[in-house]
Design a protein around this motif. Structure first.
Motif, mmCIF file in Angstrom:
data_model
loop_
_atom_site.group_PDB
_atom_site.id
_atom_site.type_symbol
_atom_site.label_atom_id
_atom_site.label_comp_id
_atom_site.label_asym_id
_atom_site.label_seq_id
_atom_site.Cartn_x
_atom_site.Cartn_y
_atom_site.Cartn_z
ATOM 1 N N TRP A 1 2.734 2.248 -2.212
ATOM 2 C CA TRP A 1 2.796 2.815 -3.762
ATOM 3 C C TRP A 1 1.589 3.537 -4.037
ATOM 4 C CZ3 TRP A 1 7.143 2.810 -6.382
ATOM 5 C CH2 TRP A 1 8.188 1.766 -5.785
ATOM 6 N N ASP A 2 1.198 4.637 -3.343
ATOM 7 C CA ASP A 2 0.140 5.702 -3.567
ATOM 8 C C ASP A 2 0.817 6.994 -3.625
ATOM 9 O OD1 ASP A 2 -2.005 7.055 -3.085
ATOM 10 O OD2 ASP A 2 -3.181 5.829 -1.828
ATOM 11 N N MET B 1 -4.270 4.745 -12.684
ATOM 12 C CA MET B 1 -4.315 4.912 -11.226
ATOM 13 C C MET B 1 -5.454 4.595 -10.550
ATOM 14 S SD MET B 1 -2.770 8.903 -11.369
ATOM 15 C CE MET B 1 -2.604 9.127 -9.732
ATOM 16 N N GLU C 1 0.701 -1.099 0.172
ATOM 17 C CA GLU C 1 0.216 -0.034 -0.068
ATOM 18 C C GLU C 1 0.807 1.220 0.064
ATOM 19 O OE1 GLU C 1 -2.533 -0.172 3.284
ATOM 20 O OE2 GLU C 1 -3.745 -2.095 2.347
ATOM 21 N N ARG D 1 -6.264 1.492 -10.784
ATOM 22 C CA ARG D 1 -6.215 -0.064 -10.889
ATOM 23 C C ARG D 1 -5.731 -0.543 -9.399
ATOM 24 N NH1 ARG D 1 -5.195 -3.037 -15.370
ATOM 25 N NH2 ARG D 1 -5.269 -4.975 -13.985
ATOM 26 N N SER D 2 -6.197 -1.712 -8.790
ATOM 27 C CA SER D 2 -5.828 -2.032 -7.782
ATOM 28 C C SER D 2 -5.160 -3.238 -7.650
ATOM 29 C CB SER D 2 -7.172 -2.643 -6.850
ATOM 30 O OG SER D 2 -6.767 -2.966 -5.410
ATOM 31 N N ARG E 1 0.040 3.031 -10.807
ATOM 32 C CA ARG E 1 -0.460 3.581 -9.461
ATOM 33 C C ARG E 1 -0.130 5.026 -9.571
ATOM 34 N NH1 ARG E 1 -3.669 3.631 -7.103
ATOM 35 N NH2 ARG E 1 -3.156 3.476 -4.932
ATOM 36 N N TYR F 1 3.704 -0.450 -10.232
ATOM 37 C CA TYR F 1 4.073 0.543 -9.612
ATOM 38 C C TYR F 1 3.744 1.933 -10.661
ATOM 39 C CZ TYR F 1 6.978 -2.295 -6.662
ATOM 40 O OH TYR F 1 7.548 -3.002 -5.766
#
Length: 510
Positions: free
Chosen positions: A285-286, A478, A283, A480-481, A419, A416
């Protein structure tokens, strides 16, 4: 075959007999299944690639449902992190594998990690696998010790804990299910292949010192074209085999990508014992919360993204530009298609684009990229080596990620990048095919050729000139989960099956 060999009867036990009865008592008292996650690297301490990242994240995601512990070698990078490592067990030697102590530490968030304490085997300069001269010559002993320790942790060597299931990773741990088989231990195991190209091949004269029985050195066992193969042993003896994406699981059953093991893998698939489970990313990578960024941002905050681009350009000494910024964040090796990126570089620069590179690998690629930067000092920046803070800023600041891998079991960089709103340009292979949607969250191409890759690069350049479409793709990327929740559910279903607890296999077999 070596002159000194070992029979199955020789293997029966001193290493497992001690504590076996206690292990059964421990299992009976356990409220949650006990999973030992054995790995040669872990991002908390040392990593050389994606496996280290996975080993740092997946066990933590699994803790909601399991009593998970990790096992790693006591490299210098690990041992030096602690003033004191409590010893919980002594592991006996076996054949030529030396005895050692087993330490146990706890990370700040409560994850328990076993550390194999053997200064002779592990406390060396270099990477976990070698130094400037190449691979360590005794890697067979070093990682047989890791595999054997994993197997021993099913038998009660730690009086307070015993594994119900082994989750093993790559060739360095792949002898563990073989040691269980050779000693008659009926403990299930899951072997995850992160890259089939690395198999742990050693001359047959390793057999005696690793305590491998005569009968195991055959096609139905650990023999591979006259050599000992750690990875083949794992595939043959493990209860289940997984790879790190569904597409890669299908690819390695074909001769073109099977590295000589495609026949055995097709057999495992026919038995329902091969599955592809896509890796996730953690998480952190936000772009809304990442403390490494020059400016945090979210979807539609393109001003914030440009601020990161400006920071990256300054770091690499590039000219101020409103043109597209392309990033390469990669090991600089043939597999990653670095030659293809080099072949497209002149086109990118001629079209007003800039390129920033961070990574290390083969000297020829390091030199070629450095030469490219010297020819185009305002448009190309290269940093040989790796620094995570700068890599994160590159994902945040770049418009496109160049990742034309010839094969890619899973890949993390393309996740990565999405995101952070950087659109990946990738070949349709392995995990890249499973995570990048052409024309929606990135650009894909088929044949690993200069023509195929350049076509995808030109589509990216055209898209950069269409801001409405570019921003729509960024938003989709961005959104995408890629969390570990899905992978953890798949592994939970697989563990239940391996442990005989039913609950059909959610991870699709191939």
């Amino acid at each position: 075959m070596p002159a000194t060999t070992t029979s199955s009867a020789d293997l029966a036990s001193p290493i497992f007999a001690s504590g076996a009865a206690d292990a059964e008592v421990i299992r009976g008292l356990s409220l949650q299944p006990r999973i030992l996650y054995a790995t040669p690297e872990m991002a908390d301490f040392v990593k050389t690639g994606g496996l280290g990242e996975v080993a740092g994240a997946l066990p933590r995601s699994l803790r909601r449902h399991y009593d998970v512990r990790v096992l790693i070698p006591g490299y210098r990078q690990v041992v030096d992190r602690f003033d004191h490592i409590p010893v919980v067990a002594h592991l006996r030697g076996h054949a030529g594998i030396p005895p050692c102590d087993l330490g146990l530490i706890e990370t700040g968030d409560g994850l328990k990690v076993y550390i194999i304490l053997s200064s002779d085997l592990y406390q060396r300069d270099g990477t976990p696998y070698g130094d400037a001269q190449g691979d360590f010559r005794d890697n067979d002993l070093r990682f047989a010790r890791l595999s054997l320790a994993a197997a021993e942790l099913t038998g009660g060597v730690d009086p307070s804990w015993s594994a119900d299931l082994l989750h093993l990773n790559d060739w360095q741990t792949a002898l563990a299910p073989a040691y269980l088989e050779w000693t008659g231990q009926r403990v299930p195991s899951v072997l995850t292949i992160h890259n089939l190209a690395y198999q742990g091949l050693f001359p047959s004269d390793s057999l005696g010192r690793l305590g491998i029985p005569d009968g195991a050195f055959q096609m139905d066992g650990c023999e591979f074209y006259g050599h000992l193969s750690f990875l083949k042993a794992g595939i043959y003896y493990a209860s289940h085999v997984t790879t790190v994406s569904e597409t890669y699981a299908r690819e390695i059953m074909m001769p073109e990508s099977g590295c000589g093991l495609d026949g055995l893998l097709r057999t495992r698939a026919a038995q329902g014992r091969l599955a592809g489970i896509l890796n996730g990313i953690d998480e952190s990578w936000d772009p809304r919360t990442d403390p490494h960024l020059a400016t945090r941002f979210e979807a539609d905050d393109w001003k914030g993204k440009r601020a990161n681009a400006e920071t990256v350009r300054r770091h690499f000494g590039l000219a101020v530009s409103r043109g597209p910024l392309f990033a390469i964040v990669s090991r600089l090796v043939h597999q990653k298609g670095i030659d293809l990126s080099l072949s497209a570089a002149e086109t990118i620069v001629a079209e007003g684009g800039q390129i920033v590179v961070i990574g290390e690998g083969e000297r020829r690629f390091e030199t070629a990229l450095s030469d490219l930067a010297r020819r185009h000092p305002d448009a190309v920046g290269v940093q040989v080596g790796f620094e995570e803070k700068e890599a994160r800023r590159m994902f945040a600041g770049s418009d496109f990620l160049l990742m034309p891998s010839r094969f890619e079991p899973c890949g993390l960089a393309q996740m990565y990048a999405q995101r952070f709103g950087s659109l990946p340009i990738v070949r349709r292979t392995g995990g890249l095919a499973d995570t990048v949607e052409d024309g929606v969250t990135g650009f894909t191409f088929g044949e690993a050729s200069q023509k195929g890759f350049l076509g995808a690069v030109r589509r990216a350049l055209d898209t950069f000139g269409e801001k409405k479409r570019l921003n729509a793709m960024r938003r989709r990327a961005m959104s995408r989960s890629f969390t570990w929740d899905g992978a953890a559910m798949d592994y939970s279903a697989l563990y239940a099956r391996a442990l005989g607890n039913g609950g059909g296999l959610r991870a699709r077999t191939v």
